[in-house]
Structures are given as structure tokens and as C-alpha cells.
Scaffold this motif. Structure first.
Motif, PDB file in Angstrom:
ATOM      1  N   ASP A   1       0.837  -1.211   0.000  1.00  0.00           N
ATOM      2  CA  ASP A   1       0.000   0.000   0.000  1.00  0.00           C
ATOM      3  C   ASP A   1       0.869   1.257   0.000  1.00  0.00           C
ATOM      4  OD1 ASP A   1      -2.204  -1.562   0.010  1.00  0.00           O
ATOM      5  OD2 ASP A   1      -2.822  -1.138   2.060  1.00  0.00           O
ATOM      6  N   GLU A   2       1.943   1.214   0.775  1.00  0.00           N
ATOM      7  CA  GLU A   2       2.831   2.388   0.820  1.00  0.00           C
ATOM      8  C   GLU A   2       3.430   2.680  -0.541  1.00  0.00           C
ATOM      9  OE1 GLU A   2       5.695   1.707   3.866  1.00  0.00           O
ATOM     10  OE2 GLU A   2       4.282   2.109   5.493  1.00  0.00           O
ATOM     11  N   LEU A   3       3.766   1.611  -1.231  1.00  0.00           N
ATOM     12  CA  LEU A   3       4.330   1.796  -2.573  1.00  0.00           C
ATOM     13  C   LEU A   3       3.297   2.448  -3.498  1.00  0.00           C
ATOM     14  CD1 LEU A   3       6.963   1.172  -4.068  1.00  0.00           C
ATOM     15  CD2 LEU A   3       5.886  -0.914  -4.900  1.00  0.00           C
TER      16      LEU A   3
ATOM     17  N   LEU B   1      -6.120   1.282  -7.956  1.00  0.00           N
ATOM     18  CA  LEU B   1      -5.889  -0.032  -7.348  1.00  0.00           C
ATOM     19  C   LEU B   1      -6.253  -0.035  -5.864  1.00  0.00           C
ATOM     20  CD1 LEU B   1      -2.527  -1.231  -8.933  1.00  0.00           C
ATOM     21  CD2 LEU B   1      -4.846  -1.959  -9.450  1.00  0.00           C
ATOM     22  N   LEU B   2      -5.948   1.066  -5.203  1.00  0.00           N
ATOM     23  CA  LEU B   2      -6.314   1.156  -3.785  1.00  0.00           C
ATOM     24  C   LEU B   2      -7.834   1.156  -3.621  1.00  0.00           C
ATOM     25  CD1 LEU B   2      -3.658   3.780  -2.616  1.00  0.00           C
ATOM     26  CD2 LEU B   2      -3.815   1.397  -1.874  1.00  0.00           C
ATOM     27  N   VAL B   3      -8.519   1.834  -4.551  1.00  0.00           N
ATOM     28  CA  VAL B   3      -9.991   1.836  -4.514  1.00  0.00           C
ATOM     29  C   VAL B   3     -10.507   0.418  -4.722  1.00  0.00           C
ATOM     30  CG1 VAL B   3     -12.100   2.682  -5.619  1.00  0.00           C
ATOM     31  CG2 VAL B   3     -10.157   4.225  -5.312  1.00  0.00           C
ATOM     32  N   LEU B   4      -9.951  -0.253  -5.731  1.00  0.00           N
ATOM     33  CA  LEU B   4     -10.372  -1.626  -6.006  1.00  0.00           C
ATOM     34  C   LEU B   4     -10.170  -2.528  -4.785  1.00  0.00           C
ATOM     35  CD1 LEU B   4      -9.140  -2.608  -9.588  1.00  0.00           C
ATOM     36  CD2 LEU B   4     -11.383  -3.051  -8.612  1.00  0.00           C
ATOM     37  N   LYS B   5      -9.071  -2.306  -4.134  1.00  0.00           N
ATOM     38  CA  LYS B   5      -8.708  -3.176  -3.013  1.00  0.00           C
ATOM     39  C   LYS B   5      -9.600  -2.956  -1.792  1.00  0.00           C
ATOM     40  CE  LYS B   5      -4.486  -4.562  -0.594  1.00  0.00           C
ATOM     41  NZ  LYS B   5      -3.045  -4.281  -0.460  1.00  0.00           N
TER      42      LYS B   5
ATOM     43  N   GLN C   1      -9.286  -5.567 -18.362  1.00  0.00           N
ATOM     44  CA  GLN C   1      -9.695  -6.951 -18.104  1.00  0.00           C
ATOM     45  C   GLN C   1      -9.156  -7.433 -16.748  1.00  0.00           C
ATOM     46  OE1 GLN C   1      -8.379  -9.770 -21.093  1.00  0.00           O
ATOM     47  NE2 GLN C   1      -8.386 -11.403 -19.556  1.00  0.00           N
ATOM     48  N   TYR C   2      -7.919  -7.085 -16.463  1.00  0.00           N
ATOM     49  CA  TYR C   2      -7.322  -7.513 -15.194  1.00  0.00           C
ATOM     50  C   TYR C   2      -7.940  -6.763 -14.010  1.00  0.00           C
ATOM     51  CZ  TYR C   2      -3.859 -10.089 -17.851  1.00  0.00           C
ATOM     52  OH  TYR C   2      -3.251 -10.972 -18.690  1.00  0.00           O
ATOM     53  N   ARG C   3      -8.361  -5.554 -14.262  1.00  0.00           N
ATOM     54  CA  ARG C   3      -9.062  -4.819 -13.199  1.00  0.00           C
ATOM     55  C   ARG C   3     -10.372  -5.535 -12.857  1.00  0.00           C
ATOM     56  NH1 ARG C   3      -7.376   0.540 -12.634  1.00  0.00           N
ATOM     57  NH2 ARG C   3      -5.732   1.046 -14.090  1.00  0.00           N
ATOM     58  N   ALA C   4     -11.049  -5.992 -13.900  1.00  0.00           N
ATOM     59  CA  ALA C   4     -12.311  -6.712 -13.673  1.00  0.00           C
ATOM     60  C   ALA C   4     -12.047  -8.001 -12.902  1.00  0.00           C
ATOM     61  CB  ALA C   4     -12.978  -7.007 -15.017  1.00  0.00           C
ATOM     62  N   THR C   5     -10.956  -8.671 -13.240  1.00  0.00           N
ATOM     63  CA  THR C   5     -10.600  -9.906 -12.525  1.00  0.00           C
ATOM     64  C   THR C   5     -10.343  -9.613 -11.047  1.00  0.00           C
ATOM     65  OG1 THR C   5      -9.589 -10.758 -14.541  1.00  0.00           O
ATOM     66  CG2 THR C   5      -8.993 -11.852 -12.482  1.00  0.00           C
TER      67      THR C   5
END
Lengths: 193, 199
Positions: free
Chosen positions: A7-9, A24-28, B38-42
């Protein structure tokens, strides 16, 4: 690299102007943040708006994030404050909750969220749940144990490796293969939906 | 071959979700995710699977939610990449003093060049009146009167400009409307108002 390190990265990349890293942080963390905010905001649509607002606030404030705490802990505080401000601004009645909310953690779910979902969403959710539970039962023991220890018990790969007496790389592979099998089932249902 | 690469990336996504991805892998994964939806969806589906296994509520909005956040960020002018980079502590600490020194130097330069009368206030108006009226030059008494008023005006302008309170209010005001470095000054407006009343 542990959860905090990765996360820090990502945070460092966001500070450097990389919006995809924040994506990506939102997705996570989106599920956890929405779940948290739904403890305060009754209406699901409103809860989603407040959650989005919380993420936007975090994005704006991220240059000031010094990493004294984990990103999720910091994000958690922003989400709580955003939800409280939303309640104060709209004079909305907060949901009842019984857990200690001073720190991130696991809580009991007491909302009536399912009552607010559309019938199609409820049906799809139930279908997915049955599908995943059935596939989970059909998985080989080592895969089922690995993903259960991870998702339900929250163990790290290192801890799972100790429990299962195997290398960390094997744990990583087993968890992935379990997810892959589960994803194979739900992918088609979700693409149809 | 392509299938192997794909599985390898999906395994990285799985490890990323658990916070177990190695640093060098993370760099590559982030770059790949930048260009591959696509990888985001995965990743979103893996997250959903986790919710179901944990018996959390099933939330069917991952893409809509995320794109909403990212759309808002895209139009947000205060984005980290757009805003001024955070300066080291000492640099931030020095900035107000550097600004104040610059303002003082500016006043000193203007003062030494004798530009106050032309630049500001009553001195400039008196000069215009005096230079426009030919009869004032013809009549020594009137001319001397204008010259005296002109000198008085210039003195008032210099006094006002070098008045510490007014200078302070100027700098406070300037700092308030410039990018804040240490947070807003609570009573700056009051100081400015006082300076105006004293004028």
C-alpha cells in the motif's frame, strides 16, 4: 512484501501523480469502505455516494499522508468522518451498530441493506453465493483450506505456510488456484447479468 | 504461452489483493493494470469472492463505483499530481520570510527611486493637477502652494507605505490569499479591517 508495504508503494506512486495506483487502492478497499459507511448511512445509494466522497477526500489528502499508520487505517478514519459529516449535514438518522468502531476490524452486520436491493440484485447475489459455496465445497482440501485460512481467518501467507507446513510460494499458488476455480464459475454469471 | 502469462498475472492479482505481492512484481502489475481493464475486472471479482467466502453482503457495483471515483478524480483540480509538490520543512518555514523580505526590498527600491509620487495616491493626483495647469506656473504663489501640497502628499504616502501595521496587514493578506503553508491565519481579516479603519 506485506500488505502495508504494498500500500505504501501505491501511495508513493499516487503522490507522484499516478492516478492508476489510486485506482488499485480503490479496487482493493472499496468493499470494506462501503461496508463501513453503510453502518452510518441507511440508504445504499447514499452510502455509495458517501464512499466515493471519502475516496475523493483521501485522494486529495494523500500528499499529507506520512505513513505513520497503515493506509487502510488512515482511509478508515476519513471514511468515518465523511459519514458522520454526511449525517450532520443531512440530519439523517444513523444506523444502529453495536461494535467498537474506534479502530478498523471485523464487525457484525446489522443493516437492512438487503431489503433495499432490487429483486434482481438480491437474486443475483443469492445465485453467486450458492455458486461460490458449492464450488468451495468441491475444491481439493489443500485449496479450500488455504483460501479459508486467508479469507475467513485473515492469516498471512507466512502464517498459512506454517499451519499447512508448506512453502509460502505454495500457499500463494493454492490461494490463487482456489480463486481461479471460483472465478471461473461466477465470471459467466456476472457477464450475463 | 499467452495463457501462462495470463495465469501468472492473475496469480499476482490474487497476491496483490492479499497484500503479499513482492515489490518488483507490484511495479510491473501497476503498469499493466494501467492499460488493461480486463485484469481490473478480474481483481474486482476476486474481491467479490472474498466477500462471499466471508459471508459479507454481496455488492454488485464494483465497476460503477470505481469509475465514479476515478471520474471525479479526473476532473479534480486539487489532484496530487497537479498541485504544487510538498516542500521540505525548512523550505516551507523560510517561505513567508523570503516573501516578506521581497516585499520590503520592493518598497525600498520604489522609495529610493522616488517613484511613490508617480505610482500611488494623492501625490500623483496633485502632480497631474499641477502639471496640467499652466496658470499655476505663471503665478508663483499658487505654484508654491501646489508644491507644498505635493510634498505633503508624498510624505503621507511614504508614511502609509512604511507604516508597520499597514505593511503587516498587507503581508498577512497576501499570505492568506496565496497558497497556505501552515494553515490559515484566523484573525487576518480583523487585522486588515483595522488597518483600513486606521487609514
Amino acid at each position: 512484501m506485506d500488505n502495508r508495504g504494498s500500500d505504501e508503494l501505491l501511495v508513493e506512486r499516487v503522490k507522484a501523480g499516478d492516478k492508476h495506483a489510486f485506482d488499485l487502492l480503490v479496487l482493493k478497499y472499496q468493499h470494506r469502505i462501503v461496508k463501513l459507511i453503510m453502518r452510518y448511512v441507511r440508504d445504499p445509494a447514499e452510502a455509495l455516494d458517501v464512499s466515493q466522497e471519502a475516496f475523493l477526500k483521501a485522494y486529495r489528502a494523500i500528499p499529507n499522508f506520512r505513513g505513520d499508520s497503515a493506509f487502510y487505517t488512515w482511509m478508515y478514519r476519513i471514511a468515518i468522518n465523511t459519514a458522520k459529516n454526511h449525517i450532520v449535514a443531512g440530519r439523517r438518522r444513523p444506523l444502529e451498530y453495536s461494535a467498537d468502531i474506534s479502530e478498523p476490524g471485523e464487525f457484525d452486520w446489522h443493516t437492512g441493506l438487503q431489503d433495499h436491493d432490487s429483486p434482481e440484485e438480491v437474486a443475483l447475489g443469492e445465485e453467486l453465493r450458492e455458486m461460490v459455496e458449492q464450488t468451495l465445497q468441491d475444491l481439493p482440501d489443500d485449496l479450500r483450506t488455504a483460501i479459508t485460512l486467508r479469507e475467513l481467518d485473515g492469516l498471512s501467507y507466512e502464517e498459512i505456510a506454517q499451519v499447512m507446513e508448506c512453502p509460502v510460494g505454495t500457499v500463494r499458488s493454492r490461494i490463487f488456484r482456489a480463486r481461479e476455480a471460483l472465478d471461473e464459475k461466477i465470471r459467466h454469471v456476472m457477464s450475463d447479468a | 504461452m499467452a495463457a501462462d502469462v495470463n495465469r501468472n498475472i492473475e496469480e499476482q492479482l490474487s497476491a496483490f489483493l492479499d497484500g503479499e505481492l513482492r515489490k518488483e512484481e507490484l511495479e510491473l502489475l501497476v503498469r499493466r493494470l494501467e492499460r488493461d481493464d480486463q485484469y481490473r475486472a478480474t481483481l474486482a471479482r476476486y474481491s467479490l469472492i472474498g466477500n462471499i467466502v466471508r459471508k459479507d453482503p454481496v455488492q454488485m457495483y464494483p465497476k460503477r463505483f470505481r469509475t465514479g471515483v476515478m471520474d471525479a478524480i479526473a476532473v479534480d483540480s486539487s489532484a496530487p499530481g497537479v498541485t504544487e509538490k510538498q516542500l521540505p520543512f525548512m523550505a516551507q518555514w523560510k517561505r513567508p520570510f523570503v516573501s516578506a523580505a521581497a516585499v520590503l526590498l520592493l518598497f525600498a527600491a520604489i522609495s529610493s527611486l522616488g517613484l511613490f509620487d508617480r505610482v500611488t495616491g494623492p501625490g500623483e493626483q496633485l502632480r497631474q493637477v499641477a502639471s496640467a495647469g499652466a496658470p499655476a506656473i505663471a503665478n508663483p504663489a499658487v505654484s508654491a502652494g501646489f508644491a507644498n501640497k505635493q510634498r505633503e502628499g508624498a510624505v503621507r504616502v511614504r508614511q502609509a507605505a512604511l507604516n508597520p501595521q499597514r505593511l503587516t496587514s498587507y503581508m498577512v493578506s497576501h499570505r492568506e490569499y496565496s497558497k497556505p503553508l501552515h494553515g490559515p491565519i484566523a484573525n487576518s481579516r480583523i487585522v486588515i479591517q483595522q488597518a483600513r479603519f486606521e487609514e
